[in-house]
Design a protein around this motif. Structure first.
Motif, PDB file in Angstrom:
ATOM      1  N   ARG A  27       0.917  -1.170  -0.051  1.00 60.42           N
ATOM      2  CA  ARG A  27      -0.058  -0.101   0.088  1.00 60.42           C
ATOM      3  C   ARG A  27       1.063   1.223   0.027  1.00 60.42           C
ATOM      4  O   ARG A  27       2.006   1.284   0.215  1.00 60.42           O
ATOM      5  N   THR A  28       0.202   2.558  -0.214  1.00 64.75           N
ATOM      6  CA  THR A  28       0.918   3.618  -0.305  1.00 64.75           C
ATOM      7  C   THR A  28       1.894   3.965   0.642  1.00 64.75           C
ATOM      8  O   THR A  28       1.465   4.186   2.046  1.00 64.75           O
ATOM      9  N   PHE A  29       3.189   3.931   0.694  1.00 63.31           N
ATOM     10  CA  PHE A  29       3.971   4.217   1.653  1.00 63.31           C
ATOM     11  C   PHE A  29       3.983   5.539   2.178  1.00 63.31           C
ATOM     12  O   PHE A  29       4.335   5.665   3.401  1.00 63.31           O
ATOM     13  N   SER A  30       3.566   6.731   1.392  1.00 66.83           N
ATOM     14  CA  SER A  30       3.245   7.883   2.162  1.00 66.83           C
ATOM     15  C   SER A  30       2.246   7.787   3.093  1.00 66.83           C
ATOM     16  O   SER A  30       2.325   8.982   3.711  1.00 66.83           O
ATOM     17  N   SER A  31       1.306   6.785   3.134  1.00 57.89           N
ATOM     18  CA  SER A  31       0.188   6.819   4.196  1.00 57.89           C
ATOM     19  C   SER A  31       0.679   6.640   5.617  1.00 57.89           C
ATOM     20  O   SER A  31       0.019   6.535   6.455  1.00 57.89           O
ATOM     21  N   TYR A  32       2.043   6.077   5.559  1.00 51.61           N
ATOM     22  CA  TYR A  32       2.420   5.332   6.847  1.00 51.61           C
ATOM     23  C   TYR A  32       3.375   6.186   7.543  1.00 51.61           C
ATOM     24  O   TYR A  32       4.345   6.774   6.957  1.00 51.61           O
ATOM     25  N   ALA A  33       3.518   6.433   8.891  1.00 51.51           N
ATOM     26  CA  ALA A  33       4.632   6.835   9.649  1.00 51.51           C
ATOM     27  C   ALA A  33       5.547   5.599   9.710  1.00 51.51           C
ATOM     28  O   ALA A  33       5.164   4.419   9.872  1.00 51.51           O
ATOM     29  N   MET A  34       6.934   5.626   9.959  1.00 48.41           N
ATOM     30  CA  MET A  34       7.817   4.835   9.770  1.00 48.41           C
ATOM     31  C   MET A  34       8.549   4.780  11.046  1.00 48.41           C
ATOM     32  O   MET A  34       9.316   5.734  11.311  1.00 48.41           O
ATOM     33  N   GLY A  35       8.692   3.646  11.725  1.00 41.90           N
ATOM     34  CA  GLY A  35       9.673   3.667  12.886  1.00 41.90           C
ATOM     35  C   GLY A  35      10.571   2.684  12.807  1.00 41.90           C
ATOM     36  O   GLY A  35      10.641   1.679  11.820  1.00 41.90           O
ATOM     37  N   TRP A  36      11.836   2.708  13.662  1.00 38.17           N
ATOM     38  CA  TRP A  36      12.632   1.733  14.006  1.00 38.17           C
ATOM     39  C   TRP A  36      12.835   1.291  15.302  1.00 38.17           C
ATOM     40  O   TRP A  36      12.735   2.263  15.948  1.00 38.17           O
ATOM     41  N   VAL A  48      13.355   3.083  18.780  1.00 36.59           N
ATOM     42  CA  VAL A  48      14.683   3.770  18.551  1.00 36.59           C
ATOM     43  C   VAL A  48      14.122   5.194  17.715  1.00 36.59           C
ATOM     44  O   VAL A  48      14.817   6.179  18.268  1.00 36.59           O
ATOM     45  N   SER A  49      13.548   5.378  16.610  1.00 37.47           N
ATOM     46  CA  SER A  49      13.167   6.450  16.070  1.00 37.47           C
ATOM     47  C   SER A  49      11.931   6.252  15.320  1.00 37.47           C
ATOM     48  O   SER A  49      11.449   5.187  14.879  1.00 37.47           O
ATOM     49  N   VAL A  50      11.323   7.453  14.798  1.00 32.09           N
ATOM     50  CA  VAL A  50      10.179   7.599  14.100  1.00 32.09           C
ATOM     51  C   VAL A  50      10.156   8.701  13.270  1.00 32.09           C
ATOM     52  O   VAL A  50      10.408   9.906  13.775  1.00 32.09           O
ATOM     53  N   ILE A  51       9.362   8.466  11.954  1.00 31.16           N
ATOM     54  CA  ILE A  51       9.174   9.588  11.308  1.00 31.16           C
ATOM     55  C   ILE A  51       7.968   9.831  10.685  1.00 31.16           C
ATOM     56  O   ILE A  51       7.371   8.743  10.443  1.00 31.16           O
ATOM     57  N   SER A  52       7.232  11.045  10.674  1.00 32.37           N
ATOM     58  CA  SER A  52       6.025  11.080  10.299  1.00 32.37           C
ATOM     59  C   SER A  52       5.676  10.802   8.910  1.00 32.37           C
ATOM     60  O   SER A  52       6.588  10.871   8.113  1.00 32.37           O
ATOM     61  N   ARG A  53       4.420  10.682   8.464  1.00 32.67           N
ATOM     62  CA  ARG A  53       4.196  10.542   7.233  1.00 32.67           C
ATOM     63  C   ARG A  53       4.785  11.531   6.048  1.00 32.67           C
ATOM     64  O   ARG A  53       5.262  11.267   5.029  1.00 32.67           O
ATOM     65  N   SER A  54       4.685  12.843   6.547  1.00 38.92           N
ATOM     66  CA  SER A  54       5.023  13.818   5.554  1.00 38.92           C
ATOM     67  C   SER A  54       6.553  13.995   5.854  1.00 38.92           C
ATOM     68  O   SER A  54       7.550  14.557   4.919  1.00 38.92           O
ATOM     69  N   GLY A  55       7.263  13.384   6.745  1.00 44.58           N
ATOM     70  CA  GLY A  55       8.557  13.482   7.120  1.00 44.58           C
ATOM     71  C   GLY A  55       8.983  14.706   7.838  1.00 44.58           C
ATOM     72  O   GLY A  55      10.230  15.090   8.088  1.00 44.58           O
ATOM     73  N   GLY A  56       8.177  15.538   8.168  1.00 44.99           N
ATOM     74  CA  GLY A  56       8.239  16.729   9.065  1.00 44.99           C
ATOM     75  C   GLY A  56       8.617  16.682  10.382  1.00 44.99           C
ATOM     76  O   GLY A  56       9.085  17.745  11.032  1.00 44.99           O
ATOM     77  N   SER A  57       8.256  15.613  10.843  1.00 49.26           N
ATOM     78  CA  SER A  57       8.220  15.352  12.532  1.00 49.26           C
ATOM     79  C   SER A  57       9.242  14.055  12.517  1.00 49.26           C
ATOM     80  O   SER A  57       8.853  13.083  12.030  1.00 49.26           O
ATOM     81  N   VAL A  93      19.235  -6.439  16.841  1.00 45.05           N
ATOM     82  CA  VAL A  93      18.596  -6.589  15.460  1.00 45.05           C
ATOM     83  C   VAL A  93      17.655  -5.354  15.498  1.00 45.05           C
ATOM     84  O   VAL A  93      16.881  -4.941  16.318  1.00 45.05           O
ATOM     85  N   TYR A  94      17.778  -4.948  14.310  1.00 46.06           N
ATOM     86  CA  TYR A  94      17.135  -3.582  14.127  1.00 46.06           C
ATOM     87  C   TYR A  94      15.852  -3.829  13.189  1.00 46.06           C
ATOM     88  O   TYR A  94      16.065  -4.574  12.271  1.00 46.06           O
ATOM     89  N   TYR A  95      14.651  -3.512  13.381  1.00 45.64           N
ATOM     90  CA  TYR A  95      13.536  -3.487  12.610  1.00 45.64           C
ATOM     91  C   TYR A  95      12.892  -2.542  12.292  1.00 45.64           C
ATOM     92  O   TYR A  95      12.803  -1.515  13.091  1.00 45.64           O
ATOM     93  N   CYS A  96      12.188  -2.165  11.007  1.00 47.01           N
ATOM     94  CA  CYS A  96      11.392  -1.213  10.717  1.00 47.01           C
ATOM     95  C   CYS A  96       9.889  -1.674  10.725  1.00 47.01           C
ATOM     96  O   CYS A  96       9.617  -2.864  10.505  1.00 47.01           O
ATOM     97  N   ALA A  97       9.024  -0.387  10.961  1.00 51.14           N
ATOM     98  CA  ALA A  97       7.730  -0.974  11.078  1.00 51.14           C
ATOM     99  C   ALA A  97       6.787   0.143  10.503  1.00 51.14           C
ATOM    100  O   ALA A  97       7.532   1.370  10.340  1.00 51.14           O
ATOM    101  N   ALA A  98       5.584   0.069  10.190  1.00 48.55           N
ATOM    102  CA  ALA A  98       4.759   1.059   9.474  1.00 48.55           C
ATOM    103  C   ALA A  98       3.651   1.212  10.558  1.00 48.55           C
ATOM    104  O   ALA A  98       3.041   0.259  11.112  1.00 48.55           O
ATOM    105  N   SER A  99       3.094   2.391  10.612  1.00 48.73           N
ATOM    106  CA  SER A  99       2.101   2.511  11.743  1.00 48.73           C
ATOM    107  C   SER A  99       1.152   3.718  10.725  1.00 48.73           C
ATOM    108  O   SER A  99       1.710   4.445  10.107  1.00 48.73           O
ATOM    109  N   LEU A 100      -0.193   3.715  11.065  1.00 48.92           N
ATOM    110  CA  LEU A 100      -0.961   4.813  10.556  1.00 48.92           C
ATOM    111  C   LEU A 100      -0.764   6.341  11.028  1.00 48.92           C
ATOM    112  O   LEU A 100      -1.268   7.158  10.658  1.00 48.92           O
ATOM    113  N   SER A 101      -0.216   6.178  12.425  1.00 45.96           N
ATOM    114  CA  SER A 101       0.126   7.495  12.980  1.00 45.96           C
ATOM    115  C   SER A 101       1.446   7.364  13.734  1.00 45.96           C
ATOM    116  O   SER A 101       1.881   6.347  14.012  1.00 45.96           O
TER     117      SER A 101
END
Length: 122
Positions: A27-36, A48-57, A93-101
């Motif tokens: 699904r559309t990558f830009s719809s997700y906040a992405m975390g590590w 570890v870290s998270v970035i918002s859907r826009s990348g602004g936060s 072990v580092y994991y990435c993950a997707a969230s709607l917020s």
């Protein structure tokens, strides 16, 4: 649902750098906040870290703030984690993950990658 594949882990000496990548499909990558997140041997998985859907936060765990930088490239459906000044305690072990917020807790993330090993030698 989004499929996530991490890469870029490896063995590095203390003080060195690595850049992790997480490629997304589905699904559309830009719809997700992405975390590590990471899981060190014998420990619980931690944020570890998270970035918002826009990348602004962006947000970072205090243990990595100032050393790690998260970024995203929506044209490539990829999120990155630049890790500098690595310490042996960053071994995990580092994991990435997707969230709607944007979120710092695991239960907010529905989709996870398989993880990539980072080992920092002293």
């Amino acid at each position: 649902q989004v499929q996530l594949v991490e890469s870029g882990g490896g063995l590095v000496q203390a003080g060195g750098s690595l850049r992790l990548s997480c490629a997304a499909s589905g699904r559309t990558f830009s719809s997700y906040a992405m975390g590590w997140f990471r899981r060190a041997p014998g420990k619980e998985r931690e944020f570890v870290s998270v970035i918002s859907r826009s990348g602004g936060s962006t947000y970072y765990a205090s243990s990595v703030k100032g050393r790690f930088t998260i970024s995203r490239d929506d044209a490539k459906n990829t999120v990155y984690l630049q890790m500098n000044s690595l310490k042996p305690e960053d071994t995990a072990v580092y994991y990435c993950a997707a969230s709607l917020s944007i979120a710092t807790t695991e239960y907010n993330y529905a989709d996870w990658g398989q993880g990539t090993q980072v080992t920092v030698s002293s």
